[in-house]
Design a protein around this motif. Sequence first.
Motif, PDB file in Angstrom:
ATOM      1  N   MET A  20       0.857  -1.177   0.000  1.00  0.00           N
ATOM      2  CA  MET A  20       0.000   0.000   0.000  1.00  0.00           C
ATOM      3  C   MET A  20       0.892   1.224   0.000  1.00  0.00           C
ATOM      4  O   MET A  20       2.086   1.134   0.293  1.00  0.00           O
ATOM      5  CB  MET A  20      -0.919   0.015   1.205  1.00  0.00           C
ATOM      6  CG  MET A  20      -0.213   0.177   2.520  1.00  0.00           C
ATOM      7  SD  MET A  20      -1.410   0.272   3.845  1.00  0.00           S
ATOM      8  CE  MET A  20      -0.328   0.407   5.229  1.00  0.00           C
ATOM      9  N   PHE A  21       0.351   2.331  -0.372  1.00  0.00           N
ATOM     10  CA  PHE A  21       1.106   3.564  -0.283  1.00  0.00           C
ATOM     11  C   PHE A  21       0.209   4.635   0.296  1.00  0.00           C
ATOM     12  O   PHE A  21      -1.012   4.541   0.249  1.00  0.00           O
ATOM     13  CB  PHE A  21       1.683   3.988  -1.641  1.00  0.00           C
ATOM     14  CG  PHE A  21       0.680   4.552  -2.596  1.00  0.00           C
ATOM     15  CD1 PHE A  21       0.525   5.915  -2.717  1.00  0.00           C
ATOM     16  CD2 PHE A  21      -0.098   3.715  -3.376  1.00  0.00           C
ATOM     17  CE1 PHE A  21      -0.405   6.448  -3.598  1.00  0.00           C
ATOM     18  CE2 PHE A  21      -1.021   4.239  -4.259  1.00  0.00           C
ATOM     19  CZ  PHE A  21      -1.170   5.607  -4.374  1.00  0.00           C
ATOM     20  N   PHE A  22       0.825   5.648   0.871  1.00  0.00           N
ATOM     21  CA  PHE A  22       0.065   6.774   1.383  1.00  0.00           C
ATOM     22  C   PHE A  22       0.913   8.015   1.277  1.00  0.00           C
ATOM     23  O   PHE A  22       2.138   7.956   1.237  1.00  0.00           O
ATOM     24  CB  PHE A  22      -0.440   6.527   2.812  1.00  0.00           C
ATOM     25  CG  PHE A  22       0.607   6.062   3.775  1.00  0.00           C
ATOM     26  CD1 PHE A  22       1.276   6.961   4.598  1.00  0.00           C
ATOM     27  CD2 PHE A  22       0.917   4.714   3.890  1.00  0.00           C
ATOM     28  CE1 PHE A  22       2.227   6.528   5.498  1.00  0.00           C
ATOM     29  CE2 PHE A  22       1.871   4.276   4.798  1.00  0.00           C
ATOM     30  CZ  PHE A  22       2.524   5.190   5.601  1.00  0.00           C
ATOM     31  N   TYR A  23       0.247   9.128   1.185  1.00  0.00           N
ATOM     32  CA  TYR A  23       0.931  10.399   1.041  1.00  0.00           C
ATOM     33  C   TYR A  23       1.280  10.966   2.407  1.00  0.00           C
ATOM     34  O   TYR A  23       0.615  10.718   3.388  1.00  0.00           O
ATOM     35  CB  TYR A  23       0.051  11.398   0.281  1.00  0.00           C
ATOM     36  CG  TYR A  23      -0.194  10.960  -1.133  1.00  0.00           C
ATOM     37  CD1 TYR A  23       0.799  11.097  -2.096  1.00  0.00           C
ATOM     38  CD2 TYR A  23      -1.396  10.387  -1.518  1.00  0.00           C
ATOM     39  CE1 TYR A  23       0.589  10.684  -3.392  1.00  0.00           C
ATOM     40  CE2 TYR A  23      -1.617   9.976  -2.813  1.00  0.00           C
ATOM     41  CZ  TYR A  23      -0.615  10.128  -3.745  1.00  0.00           C
ATOM     42  OH  TYR A  23      -0.817   9.707  -5.036  1.00  0.00           O
ATOM     43  N   VAL A  24       2.358  11.711   2.428  1.00  0.00           N
ATOM     44  CA  VAL A  24       2.780  12.409   3.633  1.00  0.00           C
ATOM     45  C   VAL A  24       2.635  13.900   3.354  1.00  0.00           C
ATOM     46  O   VAL A  24       2.460  14.297   2.214  1.00  0.00           O
ATOM     47  CB  VAL A  24       4.221  12.026   4.023  1.00  0.00           C
ATOM     48  CG1 VAL A  24       4.282  10.569   4.452  1.00  0.00           C
ATOM     49  CG2 VAL A  24       5.192  12.269   2.890  1.00  0.00           C
ATOM     50  N   PRO A  25       2.686  14.740   4.352  1.00  0.00           N
ATOM     51  CA  PRO A  25       2.394  16.164   4.127  1.00  0.00           C
ATOM     52  C   PRO A  25       3.499  16.935   3.402  1.00  0.00           C
ATOM     53  O   PRO A  25       4.025  17.922   3.886  1.00  0.00           O
ATOM     54  CB  PRO A  25       2.161  16.705   5.533  1.00  0.00           C
ATOM     55  CG  PRO A  25       2.884  15.787   6.422  1.00  0.00           C
ATOM     56  CD  PRO A  25       2.862  14.446   5.763  1.00  0.00           C
ATOM     57  N   THR A  26       3.861  16.448   2.223  1.00  0.00           N
ATOM     58  CA  THR A  26       4.775  17.164   1.333  1.00  0.00           C
ATOM     59  C   THR A  26       4.223  17.022  -0.077  1.00  0.00           C
ATOM     60  O   THR A  26       3.437  16.119  -0.358  1.00  0.00           O
ATOM     61  CB  THR A  26       6.211  16.587   1.384  1.00  0.00           C
ATOM     62  OG1 THR A  26       6.163  15.224   1.015  1.00  0.00           O
ATOM     63  CG2 THR A  26       6.835  16.741   2.748  1.00  0.00           C
TER      64      THR A  26
END
Length: 95
Positions: A20-26
Motif C-alpha cells: 500500500m502507499f500513502f501520502y505524507v504532508p509534502t
Amino acid sequence: MIQHMIEKLILDLNGKLTGMFFYVPTANVSIIDLTARLNKDIKYDNMCTAIKKATDSPIKCILAYTDDEVFSIDFISDTHSVSFYIKALNFLICS
C-alpha cells in the motif's frame, strides 16, 4: 496497486507481494509499504546488503539507500524514484 506494477515488471514476484502507499504532508513524497512472501529463508543483513549493492548497479539512478535519520521533508529534493530507508525495514519470518 503498487504491487501490481512491480509484479508486471518482475514476473517472478507475481502473486507474492502485497502493499500500500500513502501520502505524507509534502508535495512530492509518498511512502510505500511493500510486503513480499519469499520461497526461501533470508537473513535481515543479507537483505540490507543486497539492496545497498543494488544502488551501485544500473538501477542506481532510481534507487537510493539511507540509514540516516530522515523525515519526509528530506526526500523533497531527492531525484531517485525509490529511496530505501533501512531503519523502516520490518523483517518478519513466518513459518
